[in-house]
Motif scaffolding. Structure first.
Motif, PDB file in Angstrom:
ATOM      1  N   ASP A  80      15.337  65.934  62.244  1.00 22.30           N
ATOM      2  CA  ASP A  80      15.265  65.093  61.045  1.00 22.30           C
ATOM      3  C   ASP A  80      14.365  65.715  59.986  1.00 22.30           C
ATOM      4  O   ASP A  80      14.466  65.371  58.797  1.00 22.30           O
ATOM      5  CB  ASP A  80      14.748  63.696  61.406  1.00 22.30           C
ATOM      6  CG  ASP A  80      15.764  62.887  62.191  1.00 22.30           C
ATOM      7  OD1 ASP A  80      16.954  63.251  62.151  1.00 22.30           O
ATOM      8  OD2 ASP A  80      15.368  61.915  62.852  1.00 22.30           O
ATOM      9  N   LEU A 110       3.861  63.806  68.091  1.00 21.07           N
ATOM     10  CA  LEU A 110       4.944  63.213  67.310  1.00 21.07           C
ATOM     11  C   LEU A 110       4.999  61.727  67.626  1.00 21.07           C
ATOM     12  O   LEU A 110       4.651  61.302  68.738  1.00 21.07           O
ATOM     13  CB  LEU A 110       6.294  63.833  67.687  1.00 21.07           C
ATOM     14  CG  LEU A 110       6.724  65.161  67.084  1.00 21.07           C
ATOM     15  CD1 LEU A 110       8.056  65.586  67.697  1.00 21.07           C
ATOM     16  CD2 LEU A 110       6.853  65.061  65.579  1.00 21.07           C
ATOM     17  N   HIS A 111       5.452  60.937  66.665  1.00 20.04           N
ATOM     18  CA  HIS A 111       5.633  59.505  66.913  1.00 20.04           C
ATOM     19  C   HIS A 111       7.088  59.249  67.297  1.00 20.04           C
ATOM     20  O   HIS A 111       7.938  59.033  66.448  1.00 20.04           O
ATOM     21  CB  HIS A 111       5.253  58.687  65.670  1.00 20.04           C
ATOM     22  CG  HIS A 111       3.783  58.496  65.510  1.00 20.04           C
ATOM     23  ND1 HIS A 111       3.044  57.632  66.295  1.00 20.04           N
ATOM     24  CD2 HIS A 111       2.893  59.074  64.683  1.00 20.04           C
ATOM     25  CE1 HIS A 111       1.769  57.684  65.945  1.00 20.04           C
ATOM     26  NE2 HIS A 111       1.658  58.555  64.969  1.00 20.04           N
ATOM     27  N   THR A 112       7.369  59.312  68.587  1.00 22.58           N
ATOM     28  CA  THR A 112       8.693  58.938  69.099  1.00 22.58           C
ATOM     29  C   THR A 112       8.495  58.053  70.321  1.00 22.58           C
ATOM     30  O   THR A 112       7.429  58.061  70.948  1.00 22.58           O
ATOM     31  CB  THR A 112       9.535  60.165  69.490  1.00 22.58           C
ATOM     32  OG1 THR A 112       8.870  60.885  70.541  1.00 22.58           O
ATOM     33  CG2 THR A 112       9.749  61.085  68.306  1.00 22.58           C
ATOM     34  N   ASN A 113       9.531  57.295  70.673  1.00 24.93           N
ATOM     35  CA  ASN A 113       9.412  56.351  71.783  1.00 24.93           C
ATOM     36  C   ASN A 113       9.408  57.023  73.143  1.00 24.93           C
ATOM     37  O   ASN A 113       8.830  56.501  74.092  1.00 24.93           O
ATOM     38  CB  ASN A 113      10.553  55.330  71.739  1.00 24.93           C
ATOM     39  CG  ASN A 113      10.404  54.368  70.575  1.00 24.93           C
ATOM     40  OD1 ASN A 113       9.309  54.158  70.079  1.00 24.93           O
ATOM     41  ND2 ASN A 113      11.516  53.803  70.141  1.00 24.93           N
ATOM     42  N   THR A 125       8.174  67.860  56.879  1.00 24.81           N
ATOM     43  CA  THR A 125       9.015  69.046  57.065  1.00 24.81           C
ATOM     44  C   THR A 125       8.206  70.333  56.998  1.00 24.81           C
ATOM     45  O   THR A 125       8.373  71.236  57.828  1.00 24.81           O
ATOM     46  CB  THR A 125      10.121  69.070  55.997  1.00 24.81           C
ATOM     47  OG1 THR A 125      10.947  67.912  56.168  1.00 24.81           O
ATOM     48  CG2 THR A 125      10.970  70.319  56.120  1.00 24.81           C
ATOM     49  N   HIS A 169      15.258  65.431  68.224  1.00 24.40           N
ATOM     50  CA  HIS A 169      15.958  64.924  67.044  1.00 24.40           C
ATOM     51  C   HIS A 169      14.975  64.550  65.945  1.00 24.40           C
ATOM     52  O   HIS A 169      15.328  64.602  64.758  1.00 24.40           O
ATOM     53  CB  HIS A 169      16.845  63.729  67.411  1.00 24.40           C
ATOM     54  CG  HIS A 169      18.178  64.147  67.944  1.00 24.40           C
ATOM     55  ND1 HIS A 169      19.261  64.388  67.130  1.00 24.40           N
ATOM     56  CD2 HIS A 169      18.580  64.428  69.200  1.00 24.40           C
ATOM     57  CE1 HIS A 169      20.290  64.772  67.870  1.00 24.40           C
ATOM     58  NE2 HIS A 169      19.904  64.807  69.135  1.00 24.40           N
ATOM     59  N   ARG A 170      13.752  64.191  66.319  1.00 21.04           N
ATOM     60  CA  ARG A 170      12.735  63.935  65.302  1.00 21.04           C
ATOM     61  C   ARG A 170      12.444  65.220  64.514  1.00 21.04           C
ATOM     62  O   ARG A 170      12.317  65.205  63.290  1.00 21.04           O
ATOM     63  CB  ARG A 170      11.448  63.434  65.969  1.00 21.04           C
ATOM     64  CG  ARG A 170      10.319  63.147  64.981  1.00 21.04           C
ATOM     65  CD  ARG A 170      10.561  61.846  64.245  1.00 21.04           C
ATOM     66  NE  ARG A 170       9.512  61.598  63.259  1.00 21.04           N
ATOM     67  CZ  ARG A 170       9.600  61.867  61.970  1.00 21.04           C
ATOM     68  NH1 ARG A 170      10.712  62.398  61.470  1.00 21.04           N
ATOM     69  NH2 ARG A 170       8.609  61.597  61.154  1.00 21.04           N
ATOM     70  N   ARG A 189       3.898  65.488  60.676  1.00 19.63           N
ATOM     71  CA  ARG A 189       4.336  64.340  59.879  1.00 19.63           C
ATOM     72  C   ARG A 189       5.446  64.655  58.903  1.00 19.63           C
ATOM     73  O   ARG A 189       6.155  63.754  58.451  1.00 19.63           O
ATOM     74  CB  ARG A 189       3.154  63.785  59.073  1.00 19.63           C
ATOM     75  CG  ARG A 189       1.958  63.358  59.891  1.00 19.63           C
ATOM     76  CD  ARG A 189       0.813  62.951  58.982  1.00 19.63           C
ATOM     77  NE  ARG A 189      -0.360  62.517  59.709  1.00 19.63           N
ATOM     78  CZ  ARG A 189      -1.530  62.227  59.161  1.00 19.63           C
ATOM     79  NH1 ARG A 189      -1.659  62.335  57.846  1.00 19.63           N
ATOM     80  NH2 ARG A 189      -2.544  61.836  59.889  1.00 19.63           N
ATOM     81  N   SER A 194      13.626  61.899  72.590  1.00 17.36           N
ATOM     82  CA  SER A 194      13.887  61.747  71.154  1.00 17.36           C
ATOM     83  C   SER A 194      13.132  62.762  70.299  1.00 17.36           C
ATOM     84  O   SER A 194      13.367  62.846  69.088  1.00 17.36           O
ATOM     85  CB  SER A 194      13.493  60.335  70.697  1.00 17.36           C
ATOM     86  OG  SER A 194      14.146  59.355  71.471  1.00 17.36           O
ATOM     87  N   ALA A 195      12.224  63.519  70.901  1.00 20.34           N
ATOM     88  CA  ALA A 195      11.362  64.416  70.125  1.00 20.34           C
ATOM     89  C   ALA A 195      12.163  65.492  69.387  1.00 20.34           C
ATOM     90  O   ALA A 195      11.847  65.851  68.249  1.00 20.34           O
ATOM     91  CB  ALA A 195      10.334  65.067  71.047  1.00 20.34           C
ATOM     92  N   THR A 198       4.077  62.762  72.722  1.00 16.86           N
ATOM     93  CA  THR A 198       4.667  61.705  71.903  1.00 16.86           C
ATOM     94  C   THR A 198       4.222  60.325  72.377  1.00 16.86           C
ATOM     95  O   THR A 198       3.823  60.140  73.519  1.00 16.86           O
ATOM     96  CB  THR A 198       6.206  61.757  71.923  1.00 16.86           C
ATOM     97  OG1 THR A 198       6.682  61.291  73.195  1.00 16.86           O
ATOM     98  CG2 THR A 198       6.709  63.168  71.690  1.00 16.86           C
TER      99      THR A 198
END
Length: 507
Positions: A370, A356-359, A336, A366-367, A334, A363-364, A261
């Motif tokens: 989502d 994945l694009h997470t900070n 579902t 929950h991404r 990117r 957080s990965a 990430t």
């Protein structure tokens, strides 16, 4: 200009005098020679394929009164060479200058192709690519505005202006690069992508070329991807012994998912390619789905996504699982559908690598939630999450110790309770080796999060990212911030640089 007012060609070509501001490349491309005669008349010697619009442009732009003179093609090139030589400068009269001359030679593709392959343009392009490669740039930007044309290079993550050229060089330069990258030079209204290769002093570089239309013309960006010894080697990522052990252990699993990430430009792709290189043995079948394919790896089946023909991530992945792969790399999760196929692949005997694009790593999960992936599927499939950034390294040639500011010491202690005393820090004072920036090269700041039983329990309970963070820290996970502070205290980078790349994590 009157086409009926002809003079005779001077007995000796050498009697003609050059006009400042006109270049031989421009005249060869347009089959004309514009020069002053001994009597002071401005003559235009015309070949059989002369471009009259170019003569008009020169007349209007330079304020000349031109007399047309027919000239045999066989004598024209010799005449241009005799009068102007092979001066290697930028074109002073554009192939196109809409709004000034009223002509638009850019739309004459044959002329544009000739301009694009002219010696000054070729040398200009070679020089810019060579300088970018020598400075370790990752990207080269060609941008045009109303008045100028500039070239910028992204060096160690920051854009640096490399050249500001005459706007007349813009179209020939862009066209030359588009020809090299097998792109359509006639199409300027839509974005395009292409590839080319560049060699300098035995160093081979893949060029990934991209253009987009802007108000004043096309903006071009070239990604420089060097292939060579050590490139994409996991041992050259700058990992410490613990980091190497963790990532090697994760990719050694027979199945499951490893996620990397971080934001764009944080080195995620490099890390994944390095892992692929380690896994690339004859006993494994590896298939990738990427957008775009950055590095071409021998022995790996790589698929380039082409949405225009319906070849997107989900459709490619549905076909891949029928190809009996051992390892699957997905350029980015990117949506579902991609997430569900990736998870199912990881659960059914495949090792899946993706980004994945997470900070941060916490957080990965929950991404993925989502994207409507159930917690029990995530807990069962994800082996490890790696979060990373790239920080600039202090130049070793001008590195020196400095006394830390009181505010820096306070901040270091706030960010890392283990910091008790800071006697000195380091910085680069700037030298020729680093372009007087004080930095040279980059290295990764990493956060490795193995999915342990304790982490799985939090995921199954749909705990927050902060809850996952607390459990991970209790189990000894080192955050990116903590890793970065270690690099600051050991003199590899500066606190300011660490704060710049991890500002989202420290807010």
């Amino acid at each position: 200009m009157s086409a009926s007012n002809f003079s005779k060609i001077p007995a000796s070509i050498t009697d003609l005098k050059p006009i400042q501001g006109l270049e031989p490349g421009f005249m060869r491309a347009n089959q004309v020679l514009i020069a002053l005669s001994p009597s002071g008349d401005t003559l235009a010697l015309l070949g059989t394929r002369a471009n009259f619009a170019a003569v008009d442009a020169a007349e209007q732009k330079l304020g000349l009164s031109v007399v047309l003179v027919p000239c045999p093609d066989a004598d024209l090139s010799e005449a241009i060479l005799a009068v102007y030589g092979n001066v290697d400068e930028s074109f002073a009269v554009k192939a196109s200058d809409e709004g000034e001359s009223g002509m638009d030679v850019d739309d004459d593709l044959s002329v544009l192709k000739q301009l694009a392959e002219d010696a000054p343009v070729v040398k200009f392009v070679q020089t810019q690519l060579g300088r970018a490669l020598s400075s370790g740039a990752s990207d080269l930007h060609f941008e045009v505005s109303k008045e100028s044309f500039r070239v910028r290079a992204r060096i160690d993550g920051l854009l640096v202006e490399q050249e500001r050229a005459a706007r007349s060089m813009y179209m020939p330069t862009i066209s030359h690069l588009k020809i090299r990258a097998h792109m359509n030079i006639a199409e300027r209204r839509l974005p395009q992508d292409g590839r080319a290769k560049f060699e300098l002093h035995g160093r081979m570089v893949d060029l990934r070329v991209s253009t987009i239309p802007t108000v004043y013309g096309e903006s071009m960006v070239i990604r420089l991807l060097e292939q060579g010894p050590g490139t994409l080697d996991i041992d050259h990522l700058g990992l410490d012994a613990r980091g190497l052990s963790l990532i090697n252990g994760a990719i050694a699993q027979p199945h499951g998912m490893v996620l990397v990430t971080g934001p764009t430009g944080s080195g995620k792709t490099t890390t994944l390619y390095a892992a692929l290189k380690r896994l690339n043995v004859s006993s494994r079948k590896i298939i990738t789905v990427e957008d775009p394919v950055e590095y071409q790896i021998e022995g790996v089946n790589q698929i380039q996504v082409k949405s225009a023909i319906g070849l997107n991530f989900p459709s490619a992945l549905r076909s891949i699982v029928r190809q009996d792969p051992d390892v699957i790399l997905i350029g980015e999760i990117r949506d579902t559908e991609t997430a569900h196929i990736a998870i199912q692949s990881a659960l059914t005997g495949h090792l899946v690598l993706s980004t994945l694009h997470t900070n941060d790593s916490f957080s990965a999960f929950h991404r993925l939630m989502d994207m409507d992936v159930e917690g029990y599927l995530i807990a069962s499939s994800v082996v490890m999450v790696v979060a990373q950034r790239l920080v600039r390294l202090i130049c070793t040639h001008c590195k020196e110790q400095v006394l830390p500011a009181t505010s820096d010491v306070v901040l270091l202690k706030q960010l890392s309770p283990s910091v008790s005393r800071v006697d000195h820090l380091w910085h680069g004072k700037g030298c020729a080796e680093c372009g007087h920036s004080g930095f040279r090269g980059r290295a990764g700041v990493y956060e490795f999060l193995p999915v342990t039983n304790a982490i799985k329990e939090v995921i199954l309970a749909r705990g927050s990212a902060e809850a996952i963070r607390r459990v991970a820290l209790a189990e000894g996970v080192t955050t990116m911030t903590a890793h970065g502070i270690d690099m600051v205290l050991s003199g590899k980078t500066t606190l300011e640089e660490l704060l710049r790349v991890t500002r989202q994590d420290l807010s």
